[in-house]
Design a protein around this motif. Structure first.
Motif, PDB file in Angstrom:
ATOM      1  N   ALA A  47       9.370 -14.271  -0.469  1.00 13.53           N
ATOM      2  CA  ALA A  47       9.762 -14.016  -1.854  1.00 13.53           C
ATOM      3  C   ALA A  47      10.792 -15.038  -2.326  1.00 13.53           C
ATOM      4  N   VAL A  48      11.775 -15.337  -1.477  1.00  8.43           N
ATOM      5  CA  VAL A  48      12.800 -16.317  -1.828  1.00  8.43           C
ATOM      6  C   VAL A  48      12.184 -17.691  -2.047  1.00  8.43           C
ATOM      7  N   ALA A  49      11.278 -18.079  -1.151  1.00  9.35           N
ATOM      8  CA  ALA A  49      10.621 -19.382  -1.278  1.00  9.35           C
ATOM      9  C   ALA A  49       9.804 -19.464  -2.562  1.00  9.35           C
ATOM     10  N   GLY A  50       9.121 -18.385  -2.891  1.00  7.56           N
ATOM     11  CA  GLY A  50       8.329 -18.357  -4.108  1.00  7.56           C
ATOM     12  C   GLY A  50       9.184 -18.452  -5.354  1.00  7.56           C
ATOM     13  N   LEU A  51      10.298 -17.721  -5.355  1.00  2.87           N
ATOM     14  CA  LEU A  51      11.205 -17.762  -6.503  1.00  2.87           C
ATOM     15  C   LEU A  51      11.812 -19.144  -6.678  1.00  2.87           C
ATOM     16  N   GLU A  52      12.179 -19.765  -5.562  1.00  2.00           N
ATOM     17  CA  GLU A  52      12.778 -21.102  -5.629  1.00  2.00           C
ATOM     18  C   GLU A  52      11.792 -22.112  -6.204  1.00  2.00           C
ATOM     19  N   GLU A  53      10.559 -22.079  -5.717  1.00  2.00           N
ATOM     20  CA  GLU A  53       9.558 -23.011  -6.213  1.00  2.00           C
ATOM     21  C   GLU A  53       9.276 -22.776  -7.686  1.00  2.00           C
ATOM     22  N   GLU A  54       9.199 -21.494  -8.077  1.00  2.00           N
ATOM     23  CA  GLU A  54       8.931 -21.178  -9.477  1.00  2.00           C
ATOM     24  C   GLU A  54      10.068 -21.664 -10.369  1.00  2.00           C
ATOM     25  N   LEU A  55      11.306 -21.482  -9.925  1.00  2.00           N
ATOM     26  CA  LEU A  55      12.466 -21.926 -10.693  1.00  2.00           C
ATOM     27  C   LEU A  55      12.474 -23.438 -10.867  1.00  2.00           C
ATOM     28  N   LEU A  56      12.229 -24.165  -9.779  1.00  2.00           N
ATOM     29  CA  LEU A  56      12.260 -25.626  -9.836  1.00  2.00           C
ATOM     30  C   LEU A  56      11.168 -26.169 -10.749  1.00  2.00           C
ATOM     31  N   ARG A  57       9.990 -25.565 -10.707  1.00  2.00           N
ATOM     32  CA  ARG A  57       8.905 -26.012 -11.572  1.00  2.00           C
ATOM     33  C   ARG A  57       9.237 -25.723 -13.030  1.00  2.00           C
ATOM     34  N   ASP A  58       9.841 -24.566 -13.284  1.00  2.00           N
ATOM     35  CA  ASP A  58      10.175 -24.184 -14.653  1.00  2.00           C
ATOM     36  C   ASP A  58      11.263 -25.097 -15.223  1.00  2.00           C
ATOM     37  N   ILE A  59      12.313 -25.369 -14.415  1.00  2.00           N
ATOM     38  CA  ILE A  59      13.390 -26.259 -14.858  1.00  2.00           C
ATOM     39  C   ILE A  59      12.844 -27.656 -15.127  1.00  2.00           C
ATOM     40  N   GLY A  60      11.897 -28.088 -14.304  1.00  2.00           N
ATOM     41  CA  GLY A  60      11.309 -29.412 -14.482  1.00  2.00           C
ATOM     42  C   GLY A  60      10.291 -29.491 -15.603  1.00  2.00           C
ATOM     43  N   GLY A  61      10.065 -28.366 -16.289  1.00  2.00           N
ATOM     44  CA  GLY A  61       9.132 -28.361 -17.412  1.00  2.00           C
ATOM     45  C   GLY A  61       7.679 -28.284 -17.017  1.00  2.00           C
ATOM     46  N   ASN A  62       7.398 -27.986 -15.760  1.00  2.00           N
ATOM     47  CA  ASN A  62       6.019 -27.884 -15.288  1.00  2.00           C
ATOM     48  C   ASN A  62       5.550 -26.438 -15.410  1.00  2.00           C
ATOM     49  N   LYS A  63       4.723 -26.173 -16.389  1.00  2.00           N
ATOM     50  CA  LYS A  63       4.263 -24.807 -16.631  1.00  2.00           C
ATOM     51  C   LYS A  63       3.004 -24.460 -15.832  1.00  2.00           C
ATOM     52  N   SER A  64       2.458 -25.432 -15.131  1.00  2.00           N
ATOM     53  CA  SER A  64       1.279 -25.173 -14.305  1.00  2.00           C
ATOM     54  C   SER A  64       1.692 -24.434 -13.039  1.00  2.00           C
ATOM     55  N   LEU A  65       0.802 -23.612 -12.535  1.00  2.00           N
ATOM     56  CA  LEU A  65       1.074 -22.883 -11.303  1.00  2.00           C
ATOM     57  C   LEU A  65       0.929 -23.810 -10.105  1.00  2.00           C
ATOM     58  N   GLY A  66       1.766 -23.610  -9.109  1.00  2.00           N
ATOM     59  CA  GLY A  66       1.672 -24.369  -7.873  1.00  2.00           C
ATOM     60  C   GLY A  66       1.882 -23.464  -6.689  1.00  2.00           C
ATOM     61  N   GLY A  67       1.994 -24.063  -5.516  1.00  2.00           N
ATOM     62  CA  GLY A  67       2.206 -23.268  -4.316  1.00  2.00           C
ATOM     63  C   GLY A  67       0.903 -22.928  -3.627  1.00  2.00           C
ATOM     64  N   THR A  68       1.011 -22.081  -2.618  1.00  2.00           N
ATOM     65  CA  THR A  68      -0.135 -21.726  -1.773  1.00  2.00           C
ATOM     66  C   THR A  68      -0.287 -20.214  -1.696  1.00  2.00           C
ATOM     67  N   VAL A  69      -1.514 -19.742  -1.828  1.00  2.00           N
ATOM     68  CA  VAL A  69      -1.840 -18.323  -1.702  1.00  2.00           C
ATOM     69  C   VAL A  69      -2.961 -18.197  -0.676  1.00  2.00           C
ATOM     70  N   ASN A  70      -2.816 -17.259   0.253  1.00  2.00           N
ATOM     71  CA  ASN A  70      -3.799 -17.049   1.322  1.00  2.00           C
ATOM     72  C   ASN A  70      -4.505 -15.707   1.145  1.00  2.00           C
ATOM     73  N   ILE A  71      -5.824 -15.743   1.206  1.00  2.00           N
ATOM     74  CA  ILE A  71      -6.639 -14.538   1.026  1.00  2.00           C
ATOM     75  C   ILE A  71      -7.631 -14.424   2.175  1.00  2.00           C
ATOM     76  N   ALA A  72      -7.805 -13.223   2.698  1.00  2.00           N
ATOM     77  CA  ALA A  72      -8.828 -12.968   3.720  1.00  2.00           C
ATOM     78  C   ALA A  72      -9.755 -11.856   3.227  1.00  2.00           C
TER      79      ALA A  72
END
Length: 299
Positions: free
Chosen positions: A74-99
């Motif tokens: 959760a912390v890692a996700g929040l950090e990445e979301e914050l950095l992308r938002d501050i940088g003006g990147n509104k596109s989604l990033g990161g990794t999601v795993n589904i089985a």
């Protein structure tokens, strides 16, 4: 008194939680197994809790270890979301795993996420196919963010949402020249065909001869080639497969398809987007009937 977790100890924990192997995790950190164990022991001492169950050749997360893993993610996700938002990147990033089980992963999960993936190319979604009996442990161990299964996880801290039903029918080679006395399953532990016949025939417990094909696509191929009869979901069938409903078996067994994931106080944007896409689009993929088959449904 404020407790601060040392980043190098948390890093070691995360690698061990993902690999479930201290030796492999130590190699990834380029440190000795002894130094790696010291980091885990130090973290456990600080938290006054065991983080792993240690067996002869394997490790598994304890309940506290599972909670720590969820917190770190959760912390890692929040950090990445914050950095992308501050940088003006509104596109989604990161990794999601589904089985998911084999009849859902390619034909349901991928189509349900197609529009999201194309709209957000920096978002990486990893798909994993597993047998039904494996999916629960994969999720509980924190190896994936979501599973799609037919068996509900009845455990505190996890959510289960119905996203549709598979309609399972008994098929055979279209010309009827296949081995009608043989029934096709995934493996020795797969009792799906027996349960289908038991329900369809009103409680019949007749013994059947079985042949194993590993996954649903193996069952489809084997049925087409006449190796036996198979119980398959309608949404996987197409007119060019050379299959037909077995005469006298014009009823479909409706089995639930459940999207399951850990409860979080806050869901990072990529997880929210994937969850919502699966909720909104899986049902349509499951309702596909390319062969225009006519059947009644039982549960």
């Amino acid at each position: 008194m404020k407790v601060e977790l040392q980043s190098r100890n948390v890093e070691a924990f995360l690698l061990a939680a993902k690999t479930l192997h201290f030796g492999k995790a130590a190699e990834l950190l380029c440190i000795t197994p002894s130094a790696f164990s010291q980091r885990i022991t130090s973290l456990e001492s600080q938290l006054q809790s065991r983080l792993f169950h240690r067996q002869a050749n394997t490790i598994t997360l304890t309940e506290v270890g599972d909670r720590l893993l969820r917190y770190c993610e959760a912390v890692a996700g929040l950090e990445e979301e914050l950095l992308r938002d501050i940088g003006g990147n509104k596109s989604l990033g990161g990794t999601v795993n589904i089985a998911g089980f084999s009849s859902a992963s390619r034909s349901v999960l991928m189509p349900a996420l197609q529009a999201l993936q194309l709209a957000h190319p920096e978002l990486t979604v990893h798909f994993r196919v597993a047998h039904m009996y494996e999916l629960r442990e994969i999720l509980l161990r924190g190896q994936v963010d979501f599973i799609v299964s037919q068996d509900e996880i009845e455990r505190a801290g996890f959510q289960s949402l119905l996203v549709g039903h598979e309609h399972n029918v008994l098929v055979e080679r279209a010309d009827g020249q296949g081995q009608s006395e043989v029934y096709l399953d995934h493996n020795q532990s797969d009792d799906f065909t027996e349960r289908f016949l038991h329900r369809h025939d009103g409680g019949s417990d007749k013994l059947i001869r079985r042949r194993f094909c590993d996954d649903i696509y193996g069952i489809l191929d084997a049925a087409r080639l006449g190796f036996g009869r198979g119980v398959v979901p309608v949404h996987l069938l197409s007119p060019d497969m050379g299959l037909r409903l077995v005469p006298g078996y014009e009823r479909a067994w409706a089995t639930p398809v459940l999207l399951q994931f850990p409860h979080r106080d806050y869901y990072p944007a990529p997880l929210r987007a994937v969850r919502d896409a699966l909720i909104n689009h899986c049902r349509d993929a499951l309702a596909v009937n390319r062969c225009q088959l006519r059947y009644t449904v039982f549960e």
